[in-house]
Design a protein around this motif. Structure first.
Motif, mmCIF file in Angstrom:
data_model
loop_
_atom_site.group_PDB
_atom_site.id
_atom_site.type_symbol
_atom_site.label_atom_id
_atom_site.label_comp_id
_atom_site.label_asym_id
_atom_site.label_seq_id
_atom_site.Cartn_x
_atom_site.Cartn_y
_atom_site.Cartn_z
ATOM 1 N N TYR A 1 3.468 -0.897 3.589
ATOM 2 C CA TYR A 1 2.177 -1.070 3.047
ATOM 3 C C TYR A 1 1.764 -2.281 2.582
ATOM 4 C CZ TYR A 1 2.379 4.073 3.165
ATOM 5 O OH TYR A 1 2.482 5.283 3.413
ATOM 6 N N GLU A 2 2.740 -3.104 2.312
ATOM 7 C CA GLU A 2 2.213 -4.474 1.893
ATOM 8 C C GLU A 2 2.105 -5.362 3.083
ATOM 9 O OE1 GLU A 2 3.753 -5.988 -2.333
ATOM 10 O OE2 GLU A 2 5.415 -5.620 -1.016
ATOM 11 N N GLN A 3 3.274 -5.721 3.907
ATOM 12 C CA GLN A 3 3.043 -6.502 4.885
ATOM 13 C C GLN A 3 2.324 -5.897 6.052
ATOM 14 O OE1 GLN A 3 6.937 -8.048 5.736
ATOM 15 N NE2 GLN A 3 7.369 -8.150 3.565
ATOM 16 N N THR A 4 2.446 -4.637 6.762
ATOM 17 C CA THR A 4 1.988 -4.183 7.679
ATOM 18 C C THR A 4 0.451 -3.991 7.361
ATOM 19 O OG1 THR A 4 3.944 -3.548 8.624
ATOM 20 C CG2 THR A 4 1.996 -2.766 9.883
ATOM 21 N N LEU A 5 -0.031 -2.959 6.342
ATOM 22 C CA LEU A 5 -1.127 -2.653 6.286
ATOM 23 C C LEU A 5 -1.866 -3.723 5.188
ATOM 24 C CD1 LEU A 5 -0.914 1.083 5.537
ATOM 25 C CD2 LEU A 5 -1.099 -0.158 7.836
ATOM 26 N N GLY A 6 -1.269 -4.570 4.545
ATOM 27 C CA GLY A 6 -1.921 -5.641 3.704
ATOM 28 C C GLY A 6 -2.465 -5.117 2.267
ATOM 29 N N LEU A 7 -1.945 -3.977 1.928
ATOM 30 C CA LEU A 7 -2.262 -3.475 0.888
ATOM 31 C C LEU A 7 -1.616 -4.247 -0.417
ATOM 32 C CD1 LEU A 7 -2.072 0.204 1.364
ATOM 33 C CD2 LEU A 7 -4.068 -0.997 1.753
ATOM 34 N N THR A 8 -2.229 -4.240 -1.643
ATOM 35 C CA THR A 8 -1.788 -5.086 -2.654
ATOM 36 C C THR A 8 -1.021 -4.068 -3.554
ATOM 37 O OG1 THR A 8 -3.545 -6.723 -2.555
ATOM 38 C CG2 THR A 8 -2.135 -6.258 -4.908
ATOM 39 N N LYS A 9 0.327 -4.238 -3.940
ATOM 40 C CA LYS A 9 1.105 -3.513 -4.901
ATOM 41 C C LYS A 9 0.615 -3.500 -6.261
ATOM 42 C CE LYS A 9 5.123 -4.688 -5.551
ATOM 43 N NZ LYS A 9 6.526 -5.329 -5.635
ATOM 44 N N VAL A 10 0.386 -2.640 -6.917
ATOM 45 C CA VAL A 10 -0.182 -2.639 -8.421
ATOM 46 C C VAL A 10 0.880 -2.142 -9.260
ATOM 47 C CG1 VAL A 10 -2.458 -2.804 -7.852
ATOM 48 C CG2 VAL A 10 -1.684 -0.827 -8.143
ATOM 49 N N MET A 11 1.913 -1.232 -8.710
ATOM 50 C CA MET A 11 2.836 -0.677 -9.655
ATOM 51 C C MET A 11 4.227 -0.343 -8.845
ATOM 52 S SD MET A 11 4.400 2.299 -10.958
ATOM 53 C CE MET A 11 3.226 3.735 -10.504
ATOM 54 N N GLU A 12 5.031 -0.474 -9.513
ATOM 55 C CA GLU A 12 6.537 0.039 -8.982
ATOM 56 C C GLU A 12 7.481 0.372 -9.851
ATOM 57 O OE1 GLU A 12 9.862 -2.073 -5.956
ATOM 58 O OE2 GLU A 12 8.111 -3.364 -6.431
ATOM 59 N N ASN A 13 8.378 1.384 -9.787
ATOM 60 C CA ASN A 13 9.493 1.820 -10.402
ATOM 61 C C ASN A 13 10.395 2.296 -9.349
ATOM 62 O OD1 ASN A 13 8.995 4.655 -10.229
ATOM 63 N ND2 ASN A 13 7.628 4.690 -11.979
ATOM 64 N N GLU A 14 11.552 2.794 -9.637
ATOM 65 C CA GLU A 14 12.519 3.289 -8.986
ATOM 66 C C GLU A 14 12.285 4.517 -7.999
ATOM 67 O OE1 GLU A 14 15.124 4.248 -12.075
ATOM 68 O OE2 GLU A 14 15.283 2.118 -12.578
ATOM 69 N N GLU A 15 11.233 5.276 -8.402
ATOM 70 C CA GLU A 15 10.743 6.228 -7.539
ATOM 71 C C GLU A 15 9.165 6.244 -6.874
ATOM 72 O OE1 GLU A 15 13.027 8.817 -6.670
ATOM 73 O OE2 GLU A 15 14.459 7.610 -7.529
ATOM 74 N N VAL A 16 8.252 5.402 -7.314
ATOM 75 C CA VAL A 16 6.847 5.267 -6.995
ATOM 76 C C VAL A 16 6.528 3.932 -6.814
ATOM 77 C CG1 VAL A 16 4.690 5.960 -7.933
ATOM 78 C CG2 VAL A 16 6.588 7.506 -8.492
ATOM 79 N N LEU A 17 5.760 3.572 -5.581
ATOM 80 C CA LEU A 17 4.962 2.658 -5.598
ATOM 81 C C LEU A 17 3.331 2.883 -5.749
ATOM 82 C CD1 LEU A 17 6.849 1.350 -1.980
ATOM 83 C CD2 LEU A 17 7.147 0.330 -4.710
ATOM 84 N N ALA A 18 2.740 2.093 -6.152
ATOM 85 C CA ALA A 18 1.142 2.433 -6.245
ATOM 86 C C ALA A 18 0.421 0.981 -5.505
ATOM 87 C CB ALA A 18 0.602 2.402 -7.555
ATOM 88 N N PHE A 19 -0.278 1.118 -4.711
ATOM 89 C CA PHE A 19 -1.132 0.151 -3.893
ATOM 90 C C PHE A 19 -2.653 0.331 -4.285
ATOM 91 C CE2 PHE A 19 3.099 0.821 -1.530
ATOM 92 C CZ PHE A 19 3.329 -0.223 -1.471
ATOM 93 N N LYS A 20 -3.198 -0.772 -4.067
ATOM 94 C CA LYS A 20 -4.724 -0.661 -3.998
ATOM 95 C C LYS A 20 -5.336 -1.037 -2.759
ATOM 96 C CE LYS A 20 -7.782 -0.922 -7.630
ATOM 97 N NZ LYS A 20 -7.928 0.470 -8.103
ATOM 98 N N SER A 21 -6.315 -0.025 -2.451
ATOM 99 C CA SER A 21 -6.969 0.022 -1.378
ATOM 100 C C SER A 21 -8.467 0.003 -1.418
ATOM 101 C CB SER A 21 -6.448 0.817 -0.323
ATOM 102 O OG SER A 21 -6.997 1.014 0.930
ATOM 103 N N GLY A 22 -9.246 -1.164 -1.604
ATOM 104 C CA GLY A 22 -10.421 -1.014 -1.891
ATOM 105 C C GLY A 22 -10.538 -0.756 -3.337
ATOM 106 N N THR A 23 -11.578 0.175 -3.632
ATOM 107 C CA THR A 23 -11.374 0.736 -5.112
ATOM 108 C C THR A 23 -10.452 1.962 -5.334
ATOM 109 O OG1 THR A 23 -13.203 2.182 -4.516
ATOM 110 C CG2 THR A 23 -13.670 0.162 -5.280
ATOM 111 N N SER A 24 -9.763 2.302 -4.318
ATOM 112 C CA SER A 24 -8.971 3.519 -4.495
ATOM 113 C C SER A 24 -7.475 3.002 -4.820
ATOM 114 C CB SER A 24 -8.891 4.229 -3.134
ATOM 115 O OG SER A 24 -10.029 4.503 -2.685
ATOM 116 N N THR A 25 -6.637 4.085 -4.983
ATOM 117 C CA THR A 25 -5.279 3.953 -5.266
ATOM 118 C C THR A 25 -4.534 4.558 -4.503
ATOM 119 O OG1 THR A 25 -5.633 3.068 -7.671
ATOM 120 C CG2 THR A 25 -3.295 3.805 -7.072
ATOM 121 N N LEU A 26 -3.453 4.155 -3.642
ATOM 122 C CA LEU A 26 -2.598 4.894 -2.928
ATOM 123 C C LEU A 26 -0.996 5.057 -3.691
ATOM 124 C CD1 LEU A 26 -2.081 6.379 -0.320
ATOM 125 C CD2 LEU A 26 -1.125 4.132 0.484
ATOM 126 N N PHE A 27 -0.742 6.097 -3.979
ATOM 127 C CA PHE A 27 0.720 6.525 -4.473
ATOM 128 C C PHE A 27 1.515 6.786 -3.528
ATOM 129 C CE2 PHE A 27 -1.200 7.613 -8.941
ATOM 130 C CZ PHE A 27 -0.679 6.624 -9.577
#
Length: 140
Positions: free
Chosen positions: A23-49
């Motif tokens: 998600y970060e390197q291949t798709l180029g999304l920006t990680k906005v949150m991370e814990n042991e079970e969940v990542l969240a990425f920003k994509s435009g004005t949307s969020t991808l959990f």
């Protein structure tokens, strides 16, 4: 009730480390949150959990779609980063390489490392916007 609320795409993966890299390197999304079970990425004005689940990749339908005027360019970039594209036999669509085309609509499908299906699709009226933009530039 919900029409004024943002929706969040949610995708299950088995391995958060490989998901983070994809998600970060291949798709180029920006990680906005991370814990042991969940990542969240920003994509435009949307969020991808992205969350860890034993049921990852079991969905046989498209999980997330990105709408973009640049489908062909993004396909080329992602192919350069090792992404393979899916090919489907769909009614009223023809294949042009990795693109599926129906009139002015172009779309392409690919999977993340967990097997979730994603798509890229041109927005409605993309050709009209491009023609108007080109006309405006040619008259300036």
């Amino acid at each position: 009730m919900l029409r004024d609320r943002d929706a969040v795409a949610t995708v299950a993966v088995k391995n958060l480390d490989s998901a983070r890299k994809f998600y970060e390197q291949t798709l180029g999304l920006t990680k906005v949150m991370e814990n042991e079970e969940v990542l969240a990425f920003k994509s435009g004005t949307s969020t991808l959990f992205v969350y860890r689940s034993q049921h990852a990749g079991t969905n046989k339908a498209t999980a997330v779609t990105w709408v973009t005027d640049e489908v062909e360019d993004i396909v080329k970039t992602l192919k350069g980063r090792g992404v393979s594209f899916e090919h489907y036999d769909l009614p009223n669509m023809t294949r042009q390489g990795d693109l599926h085309v129906a009139g002015t609509m172009k779309t392409a499908w690919f999977k993340d490392p967990a097997g979730n299906i994603f798509s890229l699709v041109t927005p409605p009226n993309a050709t009209t916007r491009q023609t108007v933009g080109a006309s405006a530039r040619s008259t300036a």
